[in-house]
Motif scaffolding. Structure first.
Motif, PDB file in Angstrom:
ATOM      1  N   LEU A  54       0.835  -1.200   0.000  1.00 36.07           N
ATOM      2  CA  LEU A  54       0.000   0.000   0.000  1.00 36.07           C
ATOM      3  C   LEU A  54       0.866   1.245   0.000  1.00 36.07           C
ATOM      4  N   HIS A  55       1.904   1.231   0.824  1.00 36.66           N
ATOM      5  CA  HIS A  55       2.765   2.407   0.894  1.00 36.66           C
ATOM      6  C   HIS A  55       3.579   2.580  -0.376  1.00 36.66           C
ATOM      7  N   GLU A  56       3.901   1.454  -1.021  1.00 37.97           N
ATOM      8  CA  GLU A  56       4.557   1.568  -2.321  1.00 37.97           C
ATOM      9  C   GLU A  56       3.621   2.211  -3.325  1.00 37.97           C
ATOM     10  N   ALA A  57       2.351   1.823  -3.244  1.00 33.05           N
ATOM     11  CA  ALA A  57       1.359   2.425  -4.140  1.00 33.05           C
ATOM     12  C   ALA A  57       1.189   3.903  -3.846  1.00 33.05           C
ATOM     13  N   ALA A  58       1.309   4.263  -2.558  1.00 29.56           N
ATOM     14  CA  ALA A  58       1.139   5.669  -2.191  1.00 29.56           C
ATOM     15  C   ALA A  58       2.236   6.533  -2.792  1.00 29.56           C
TER      16      ALA A  58
ATOM     17  N   ALA B   3       0.802   7.645   8.249  1.00 27.15           N
ATOM     18  CA  ALA B   3       1.104   6.349   7.632  1.00 27.15           C
ATOM     19  C   ALA B   3       0.749   5.206   8.587  1.00 27.15           C
ATOM     20  N   ASP B   4       1.016   5.400   9.876  1.00 29.31           N
ATOM     21  CA  ASP B   4       0.684   4.352  10.853  1.00 29.31           C
ATOM     22  C   ASP B   4      -0.829   4.139  10.949  1.00 29.31           C
ATOM     23  N   GLU B   5      -1.576   5.236  10.917  1.00 26.50           N
ATOM     24  CA  GLU B   5      -3.036   5.114  10.966  1.00 26.50           C
ATOM     25  C   GLU B   5      -3.559   4.420   9.715  1.00 26.50           C
ATOM     26  N   LEU B   6      -2.952   4.731   8.586  1.00 16.67           N
ATOM     27  CA  LEU B   6      -3.364   4.079   7.345  1.00 16.67           C
ATOM     28  C   LEU B   6      -3.063   2.589   7.406  1.00 16.67           C
ATOM     29  N   THR B   7      -1.910   2.253   7.937  1.00 17.30           N
ATOM     30  CA  THR B   7      -1.549   0.836   8.071  1.00 17.30           C
ATOM     31  C   THR B   7      -2.540   0.110   8.969  1.00 17.30           C
ATOM     32  N   ALA B   8      -2.879   0.726  10.090  1.00 21.81           N
ATOM     33  CA  ALA B   8      -3.826   0.095  11.014  1.00 21.81           C
ATOM     34  C   ALA B   8      -5.188  -0.092  10.346  1.00 21.81           C
ATOM     35  N   HIS B  36      -5.885  -0.688  -3.270  1.00 14.78           N
ATOM     36  CA  HIS B  36      -4.954   0.405  -2.971  1.00 14.78           C
ATOM     37  C   HIS B  36      -5.612   1.757  -3.193  1.00 14.78           C
ATOM     38  N   GLU B  37      -6.370   1.851  -4.271  1.00 13.50           N
ATOM     39  CA  GLU B  37      -7.036   3.124  -4.559  1.00 13.50           C
ATOM     40  C   GLU B  37      -7.983   3.515  -3.428  1.00 13.50           C
ATOM     41  N   VAL B  38      -8.697   2.534  -2.924  1.00 11.70           N
ATOM     42  CA  VAL B  38      -9.658   2.835  -1.856  1.00 11.70           C
ATOM     43  C   VAL B  38      -8.936   3.409  -0.645  1.00 11.70           C
ATOM     44  N   PHE B  39      -7.852   2.772  -0.238  1.00 16.22           N
ATOM     45  CA  PHE B  39      -7.162   3.241   0.975  1.00 16.22           C
ATOM     46  C   PHE B  39      -6.424   4.548   0.722  1.00 16.22           C
ATOM     47  N   LEU B  40      -5.917   4.724  -0.474  1.00 18.26           N
ATOM     48  CA  LEU B  40      -5.247   5.992  -0.759  1.00 18.26           C
ATOM     49  C   LEU B  40      -6.259   7.129  -0.820  1.00 18.26           C
ATOM     50  N   ARG B  41      -7.426   6.826  -1.368  1.00 19.91           N
ATOM     51  CA  ARG B  41      -8.458   7.866  -1.397  1.00 19.91           C
ATOM     52  C   ARG B  41      -8.971   8.140   0.017  1.00 19.91           C
ATOM     53  N   ALA B  42      -9.099   7.082   0.795  1.00 21.44           N
ATOM     54  CA  ALA B  42      -9.525   7.267   2.185  1.00 21.44           C
ATOM     55  C   ALA B  42      -8.511   8.098   2.955  1.00 21.44           C
ATOM     56  N   GLN B  43      -7.242   7.878   2.651  1.00 27.39           N
ATOM     57  CA  GLN B  43      -6.192   8.629   3.350  1.00 27.39           C
ATOM     58  C   GLN B  43      -6.328  10.126   3.081  1.00 27.39           C
ATOM     59  N   ARG B  44      -6.810  10.460   1.906  1.00 26.30           N
ATOM     60  CA  ARG B  44      -6.934  11.868   1.542  1.00 26.30           C
ATOM     61  C   ARG B  44      -8.230  12.480   2.052  1.00 26.30           C
ATOM     62  N   SER B  45      -9.093  11.657   2.590  1.00 21.35           N
ATOM     63  CA  SER B  45     -10.345  12.166   3.138  1.00 21.35           C
ATOM     64  C   SER B  45     -10.257  12.187   4.659  1.00 21.35           C
TER      65      SER B  45
END
Lengths: 219, 160
Positions: A54-58, B3-8, B36-45
């Motif tokens: 995931l972090h690589e994707a980020a 990043a830690d919150e996203l990982t959790a 990946h898109e879902v979590f990356l988009r969630a990270q930005r929200s």
């Protein structure tokens, strides 16, 4: 035994969320089996698909992020010294981030790299590409000040690209500053954006494509 | 979100989000990418202050899948494969398939509301509470979703 909870509630419970159906599950072997299966499968899934990926994707760009649009600018940001006609971008990108920043310095205009710093006197302009119809809201966000709407053009068509007709020149401000592009099926207001005390701006909009570019100042 | 919150968040919800994406787009490979898109988009929200994180992620996933289906124009083909979803979810494969068929016919908000109601069983009140949309908007969008559902059901030759 009472009616079984919804699948959604079992999934929430398996993920560790508090649900009112917990009491039922505690007493229901059938529901416990579902929750146990989800938890076991979840652990196995994360082992096979670790967060590292995931972090690589980020660090790459999201696949849904392929469009840019140029914009009109309002010369109201404190960091903006004055507005000038934007130079023609040297290239038209077909893939990549939705938002591209161009910087003009020393008579040359180039795309601003992700890690490239900017300085007082740099002239910035923007380009945005939309793969789907939607509304763009482009904001300048500077810590300690209200967000400034740089552009909110009429609805953009799919597979079109647009560049800002104007550029702005950076002043000597050293405050944290970001350019935020919000692309949504319906118009959105700047109120969807918040700036926490630390870190980058956040956008509360689940159906928006959001791109945030920090303006890193050269020291 | 750090990043830690996203990982959790990922460790708790990755499987469920992946399953949701696979049901909607019909492909494990696409679901891998969309995960990946879902979590990356969630990270930005901004994450929800109240309510369910899973419902929030399902909403984000719906929009990601919706965008993907629209962008690739493969919605119909994928929709026809929706009944290959995980056995742990609803067994009503016909209804799932039709929900998928209308997915790319409607606007994103209508899809989101319709899926939360028909796929997850949330009531209109629950959808309003989780999404922040007004109860009136939820009702209107759900009515639109159901009209479209019936129309596509009839076109697909389903029993009334």
């Amino acid at each position: 035994m009472s009616t079984h909870p919804r699948q959604l509630d079992l999934e929430r419970l398996a993920a560790g969320e508090a649900v009112t159906a917990a009491a039922h599950v505690d007493a229901c072997p059938e529901c416990q089996a579902v929750v146990t299966e989800i938890r076991a499968a979840s652990s196995a899934f994360v082992a096979r698909h670790p967060p590292l990926a995931l972090h690589e994707a980020a660090s790459r760009r999201p696949a849904w992020w392929r469009s840019w649009w140029p914009v009109a600018l309002l010369p109201v940001a404190a960091a903006v010294a004055f507005v000038v006609l934007a130079p023609e971008p040297p290239e038209r990108r077909l893939k990549g981030p939705a938002l591209t920043l161009f910087v003009t310095r020393g008579g040359a205009t180039v795309a601003l790299g992700r890690d490239e710093r900017v300085s007082e006197g740099d002239r910035l302009t923007f380009q945005y590409e939309a793969s789907a119809p939607g509304h763009l809201l482009l904001l300048d966000v500077e810590r300690g000040k209200a967000p400034v709407v740089l552009a909110a053009p009429p609805k953009l068509l799919a597979s079109s690209s647009f560049r800002a007709p104007l550029a702005f020149e950076l002043d000597a401000s050293t405050a944290d500053e970001w350019i935020v592009a919000i692309f949504a099926p319906a118009p959105v207001s700047p109120e969807v954006l918040t700036l926490p005390e630390q870190g980058a701006p956040l956008v509360a909009c689940t159906d928006c494509l959001v791109e945030v570019r920090r303006l890193e100042r050269a020291r | 979100m750090t990043a830690d919150e996203l990982t959790a968040l990922y460790e708790r919800y990755a499987l469920l989000v992946h399953r949701r994406c696979r049901r909607l787009v019909g492909s494990s490979a696409d679901a891998d990418d969309l995960l990946h898109e879902v979590f990356l988009r969630a990270q930005r929200s901004a994450p929800p202050r109240e309510g369910s994180s899973l419902v929030w992620l399902y909403r984000v996933a719906t929009h990601c899948c919706f965008d993907r289906l629209r962008a690739t124009a493969r919605g119909t083909r994928h929709a026809q494969r929706l009944d290959t979803g995980e056995p742990v979810v609803s067994a009503d494969a016909d209804r799932q398939a039709l929900v998928g068929m209308v997915l790319r016919k409607l606007d994103a908000l209508t899809c989101e509301v319709g899926l939360l109601h028909h796929l997850d069983g949330l009531t209109q009140e629950e959808i309003a509470a989780e999404s922040g949309y007004s109860r009136k908007t939820v009702g209107r969008k759900l009515a639109l979703f159901e009209v479209e559902f019936r129309e596509h059901w009839a076109r697909a030759g389903g029993a009334s």
